[in-house]
Write a protein that holds these residues in place. Structure first.
Motif, PDB file in Angstrom:
ATOM      1  N   ILE A  16       0.740  -1.168  -0.032  1.00  0.00           N
ATOM      2  CA  ILE A  16       0.029   0.139  -0.047  1.00  0.00           C
ATOM      3  C   ILE A  16       1.062   1.174  -0.002  1.00  0.00           C
ATOM      4  CG2 ILE A  16      -1.743   1.348   1.221  1.00  0.00           C
ATOM      5  CD1 ILE A  16      -2.739  -1.599   2.411  1.00  0.00           C
ATOM      6  N   GLY A  17       0.778   1.906  -1.206  1.00  0.00           N
ATOM      7  CA  GLY A  17       1.715   3.229  -1.302  1.00  0.00           C
ATOM      8  C   GLY A  17       0.797   4.143  -1.291  1.00  0.00           C
ATOM      9  N   SER A  67       5.977   5.658  -2.118  1.00  0.00           N
ATOM     10  CA  SER A  67       6.506   5.165  -0.782  1.00  0.00           C
ATOM     11  C   SER A  67       5.271   4.628  -0.054  1.00  0.00           C
ATOM     12  CB  SER A  67       7.053   6.273   0.099  1.00  0.00           C
ATOM     13  OG  SER A  67       8.401   6.602  -0.510  1.00  0.00           O
ATOM     14  N   GLY A  68       5.389   3.509   0.800  1.00  0.00           N
ATOM     15  CA  GLY A  68       4.468   2.821   1.492  1.00  0.00           C
ATOM     16  C   GLY A  68       4.844   1.641   2.280  1.00  0.00           C
ATOM     17  N   GLN A  69       3.767   0.897   2.534  1.00  0.00           N
ATOM     18  CA  GLN A  69       4.334  -0.434   3.470  1.00  0.00           C
ATOM     19  C   GLN A  69       3.992  -1.660   2.743  1.00  0.00           C
ATOM     20  OE1 GLN A  69       4.811   0.070   6.881  1.00  0.00           O
ATOM     21  NE2 GLN A  69       4.960   2.362   6.286  1.00  0.00           N
ATOM     22  N   LEU A  70       5.002  -2.388   2.983  1.00  0.00           N
ATOM     23  CA  LEU A  70       4.783  -3.909   2.374  1.00  0.00           C
ATOM     24  C   LEU A  70       4.416  -4.771   3.463  1.00  0.00           C
ATOM     25  CD1 LEU A  70       4.922  -5.935   0.001  1.00  0.00           C
ATOM     26  CD2 LEU A  70       7.534  -6.106   0.698  1.00  0.00           C
ATOM     27  N   THR A 101      10.101   1.973  -0.345  1.00  0.00           N
ATOM     28  CA  THR A 101      10.086   3.094  -1.425  1.00  0.00           C
ATOM     29  C   THR A 101      10.356   2.376  -2.843  1.00  0.00           C
ATOM     30  OG1 THR A 101      10.601   4.980  -0.133  1.00  0.00           O
ATOM     31  CG2 THR A 101      10.738   5.418  -2.404  1.00  0.00           C
ATOM     32  N   LEU A 102       9.495   2.561  -3.623  1.00  0.00           N
ATOM     33  CA  LEU A 102       9.428   1.927  -5.135  1.00  0.00           C
ATOM     34  C   LEU A 102       9.764   2.870  -6.052  1.00  0.00           C
ATOM     35  CD1 LEU A 102       6.403  -0.290  -5.282  1.00  0.00           C
ATOM     36  CD2 LEU A 102       8.750  -1.050  -5.330  1.00  0.00           C
ATOM     37  N   ASP A 104       6.984   1.110 -14.470  1.00  0.00           N
ATOM     38  CA  ASP A 104       7.896   0.096 -13.871  1.00  0.00           C
ATOM     39  C   ASP A 104       8.550   0.423 -12.673  1.00  0.00           C
ATOM     40  OD1 ASP A 104       7.737  -1.806 -16.171  1.00  0.00           O
ATOM     41  OD2 ASP A 104       9.367  -0.590 -17.164  1.00  0.00           O
ATOM     42  N   PHE A 105       8.472  -0.017 -11.541  1.00  0.00           N
ATOM     43  CA  PHE A 105       8.935   0.283 -10.099  1.00  0.00           C
ATOM     44  C   PHE A 105       9.691  -0.588  -9.279  1.00  0.00           C
ATOM     45  CE2 PHE A 105       5.056   2.416 -11.208  1.00  0.00           C
ATOM     46  CZ  PHE A 105       5.138   4.037 -10.781  1.00  0.00           C
ATOM     47  N   ARG A 106      10.824  -0.257  -8.875  1.00  0.00           N
ATOM     48  CA  ARG A 106      11.684  -1.194  -8.077  1.00  0.00           C
ATOM     49  C   ARG A 106      12.071  -0.647  -6.869  1.00  0.00           C
ATOM     50  NH1 ARG A 106      15.532  -4.937 -10.214  1.00  0.00           N
ATOM     51  NH2 ARG A 106      14.687  -4.715 -12.336  1.00  0.00           N
ATOM     52  N   ALA A 107      12.124  -1.607  -6.018  1.00  0.00           N
ATOM     53  CA  ALA A 107      12.905  -1.511  -4.481  1.00  0.00           C
ATOM     54  C   ALA A 107      13.810  -2.595  -4.402  1.00  0.00           C
ATOM     55  CB  ALA A 107      12.074  -1.328  -3.516  1.00  0.00           C
TER      56      ALA A 107
END
Length: 192
Positions: free
Chosen positions: A107-108, A122-125, A135-136, A157-160
């Motif tokens: 949830i970002g 940014s959010g919570q995994l 932060t992705l 496309d998002f990466r962390a």
């Protein structure tokens, strides 16, 4: 008096139109163009990769206010590495414990923009019942009018890089497997 009334009405119409554009738009994640994948080093020699085949979610996006919220839920048991034996081990009690924890969620709610493009979320995994911030970072982001659906689609496309041990996934670290894992969320969402 007549000019003042016309000017007031014109200003009101502009404000109402601007307010409508500034409202948050709702999108539903399109599962055929959305992928949740991971990459993790294997003894410093190769990279193990896999994906979660079942995923769903929503996006709220207000580009004018530069705000948003995204929720992506994926079925951890749908993990697919291309190797049935490896998939079975990943689902086991040693690693992902999919019977006890069948779902994971990102949830970002903090979007960062570079101009009119989303550059970070940014959010919570939540994974294995544990929730930690991530932060992705976006390598791509775009909104376009889909030619077949005749609706707007936004995505990127998002990466962390995360430390998997923060979520209790520490199998193999003692053997030399990397604690660092790349989480990649490629998402396209359709305007509702």
């Amino acid at each position: 008096m007549k000019k003042t009334l016309i000017a007031t009405l014109a200003t009101a119409a502009t404000l109402i139109g601007g307010a409508a554009q500034a409202e948050s738009a709702s999108y539903t994640i399109e599962p055929n163009h959305t992928y949740v994948t991971f990459e993790i080093g294997h003894f410093g020699t190769t990279t193990n990769r896999g994906r979660f085949d079942k995923k769903e979610g929503t996006v709220q996006l207000d580009r004018a206010a530069k705000k948003g919220k995204v929720e992506v839920t994926f079925d951890v048991g749908s993990i697919n590495t291309g190797s049935a034996q490896f998939d079975k081990h990943l689902r086991s009690e040693e690693i992902l414990k999919t019977e006890a924890f069948p779902k994971a969620t990102f949830i970002g709610d903090k979007f960062t923009f570079n101009g009119d493009k989303v550059s970070e979320v940014s959010g919570q995994l939540t994974l294995l019942g544990k929730t930690n911030p991530i932060t992705l970072k976006a390598s791509n982001f775009n909104c376009y009018q889909h030619p077949m659906m005749k609706r707007e689609v936004c995505g990127g496309d998002f990466r962390a890089t995360i430390k998997r041990s923060q979520w209790g996934v520490d199998y193999g670290i003692a053997y030399g497997f990397s604690d660092a894992m790349d989480l990649v969320i490629q998402v396209e969402a359709v305007h509702q």
